[in-house]
Design an enzyme around this catalytic site. Structure first.
Site: not given
Lengths: 281, 281, 281, 281
Positions: C85, C171
């Site tokens: 993390d 897109k």
């Protein structure tokens, strides 16, 4: 066997190894096994250890040894084709070939990324002393402009003609796959010869070497290995010996070891050789 | 074809794409093509563009459309099997299957790395609504402890029994492959049901989803695609139509499209299903 | 330590493991170590085994335990930051973060390959209950259209606005990275909520789960691990204790363990958060 | 610029390229740009095209050109460090270095898989004419037994002594990383010299060559590229010129181009050089 260096394997000791390259049992060439005395010693150890059958994984050399041993001591032997060269009779594919070819195309893909000028030639040498299987498959799969094989004489002059027409069609880069066993002496020599004829080319050489022999096996190789191993054990249990298990079509079939050792094999598909010609123009 | 959105392709425009996943021509489902009017419009555009034959790449749906179109307008069509599920008659392997399976085993390998306690169960959901090919191959190749297939009912109770015996043999981790089409509703549901029965297990779920559909194609898929494409063109030039080209054994063979569409196929090898049973004990 | 389950390691036993994911020493949460009695037992075993210092690799939980243990029994302890993390004070990067992020972008790359229609939304859930480091880095590196982080509230409404403008700019596909700890309940929930608002979208979900924790470590992680391990040993030999070694800039520095445990850290670079905003428009 | 060969780029044209190796704008050495006339022509074209600032990505050569051009024509220029050698002052890392190092360690990992006998030596030649960064990092990360660097003279005799002690400690294989710029003439020469001294060794050589320059960029490189590009544009907008943006610590910082060009840099961490000594014994 000669050193009585055995390791018992069971479902726990082989757990979590299917993803690894190499071999946990180690491997080595062995001169002593070529002698009758050496084989006798091996057999004594095998017998003393209570081993009643052998599974031999390898290529021609391994199989010859296994065949002699099995005949001399009437011990059951089943062979599994394991060689990256894919040059054995009786199996469409040998263990390791698919993984090695994938390694080669990853290398070719990376090399192609840097090809950005019209005057650059890349030579990639791949394994294959007598077999062009890796070179042909990786060459097609990698989109190579030319492929030099042991099975097919392609002189420097013919290669240069191909490269000239590739240059004329304004290809932005050119990659030539060179099997180590082709007739011109490998990638360094080929590059040098070509350079002498086309001085304006910047030639670059990559020798993949032993990195083609390692790496986590591909799915195809793992499934094939599992199926062959499973079949080998079943055939031993069924009393068979001196056979090789192999993949033919999509099925596991057996071939007498004698046949495997004596029959010539030509693994280069005609349609792929044709494609190679077409693509190189 | 319906929008007359054509792109001419030649040896230069298809250069340097063999290593890419996806499709440079795009792909989409098309409702209009299911109507006679839609197909008429498509044909008018195809004719106007001077296109005199089609090569269709896909699975059942694509082939049905191609077959109808070819009959309605007598335009030659050759089909190429392209689906990761490997669920078509007439070809031992379909394009994309090998790449997808390699993607799955890479995921399994990574998951196995973190398996370090006896009370952890990993469920990995892979593609395959009607076909367990990816699940079975990746499960064997990844060394999974259990595999749930669409072709074979394995109730939660039977799975739990397998997991119990795996736990007893003190395996350090357990991975269950779940084909999305198996009967219990997918990995999340299976994990939940198992958790209710074995509370001490820590269950973890990975849903691979569409990442199985992409990625640089494997060597096997690239060679197969090249061979199939080459064969498709040659068969069109030779005047053939309404056939599918496919791999059988190690050769490219053709099958009438009608046969491909009508014959049931069962691609799970018996020996692999047996192995699955043996390994799960 | 509580079970006196020690394994001596030397230069031979740690040979040929640098390329492996996971841990050869195993790892587990341990309730007993939270009790004074448990720690006393651990210390007795450590002492009996002749161990005179500890190196603890992990995150907050590991460090808290190491800190208490070191104070209670005056045994020297040096800590190494190991958590994917990347949420620890005192080190720019923690071990595993780079490898995990590379795993995530490989998945995103594959998913993007299949994105070919304008009406498809992909949601990819990545690890990070309290830290958006993986999500932000992988989102930028993978070219994601939107990133949902635990550190930043992005309501479904705001996400939908972003997706609408992405759709307007035509897109060809849209990928949303969802850190597991973001406020809307994870990728499945986000996908469901978005689907309710934009019915024409086909939403697809991938849950990467534990595959982010495994795999062969990246070069960055291997070099960092080697440097931190080397530094840890040297600092112990120099008589230091209750410190964490970490990477700051390009140098290995130490931080008192107390500081590591008490200081808040915010590892999301301002410029990257800005870029995330810019790219999502 | 000299050929007025410009390509306008916007958010759509750069979409879906972050995962690709190489450069979509192409790159080439240019002799004409070394002349005043060439640069004048380039400037005329740049001005005519309405371009009002430049971002130059590369190493020493690129930066020198950019610096001269910027001074001669007072056009703003910001540079981005892009070279796999990681040999520039002002940035802890240069673009491409992390990807190249990962490529090298994948190769080393594969080579190590095949190492199974005590009498085999692998020599892997990596890039780095003047900089040993790739060699040192990949050597540590790959667990190499010896590393030959351009920055440090290691004669064949010293190498042989290392290899002898490695052999005595019964290491099962030995890998030597050879930076192309080290003093003994590259991997082939080193292998030949060692072979002459230790005849019983089977020496194998891999030359990675240009495959180190390609491949999908790592997460680290993609994030760094995004941050540097974003910073370059912002600094240009803020009126800055003749600077290089770089990574220092975990922040993007600027350095005057003159300083970058004039200051010597030594990127080999002392602790890593120490480790290299320790590991080789």
């Amino acid at each position: 066997m000669i050193d009585a260096n055995f390791e018992e394997m069971n479902s726990r000791s082989v757990s979590n190894i299917i993803q690894l390259g190499g071999t946990i049992l180690k491997t080595a060439r062995c001169e002593a096994f070529r002698t009758a005395a050496g084989r006798q010693q091996a057999y004594d150890h095998v017998k003393a250890a209570g081993i009643d059958a052998l599974i031999a994984i390898g290529g021609d050399g391994t199989f010859s040894g296994a065949e002699i041993f099995s005949r001399e001591f009437t011990i059951p032997v089943v062979c599994i084709p394991g060689t990256i060269d894919n040059d054995l009779y009786g199996s469409d594919f040998t263990l390791g070939f698919d993984t090695a070819t994938n390694t080669v195309i990853e290398a070719i893909d990376k090399i192609r990324d840097t090809a950005a000028s019209h005057d650059r030639l890349f030579f990639v040498e791949v394994m294959g002393r007598d077999s062009g299987c890796i070179a042909l498959n990786a060459g097609i799969a990698g989109g190579a402009e030319a492929i030099l094989l042991p099975e097919k004489a392609t002189g420097i002059q013919a290669l240069c003609s191909q490269l000239e027409s590739a240059a004329k069609s304004k290809k932005s880069s050119t990659i030539v796959i060179v099997a180590e066993g082709e007739e011109n002496g490998g990638a360094y020599n080929v590059a040098k010869e070509v350079k002498q004829r086309f001085d304006f080319y910047d030639t670059k050489v990559t020798i993949l070497g032993h990195l083609q022999r390692g790496g986590s096996p591909s799915s195809f190789d793992r499934v094939l290995a599992s199926r062959l191993g499973y079949a080998a054990v079943r055939h031993l249990l069924a009393g068979q010996t001196r056979i090789m298990v192999g993949l033919r079509g999509n099925e596991i079939k057996t071939t007498p070891l004698e046949e495997v050792l004596n029959k010539k094999v030509f693994k280069l598909s005609e349609d792929m050789l044709e494609m190679m010609e077409v693509l190189s123009i």
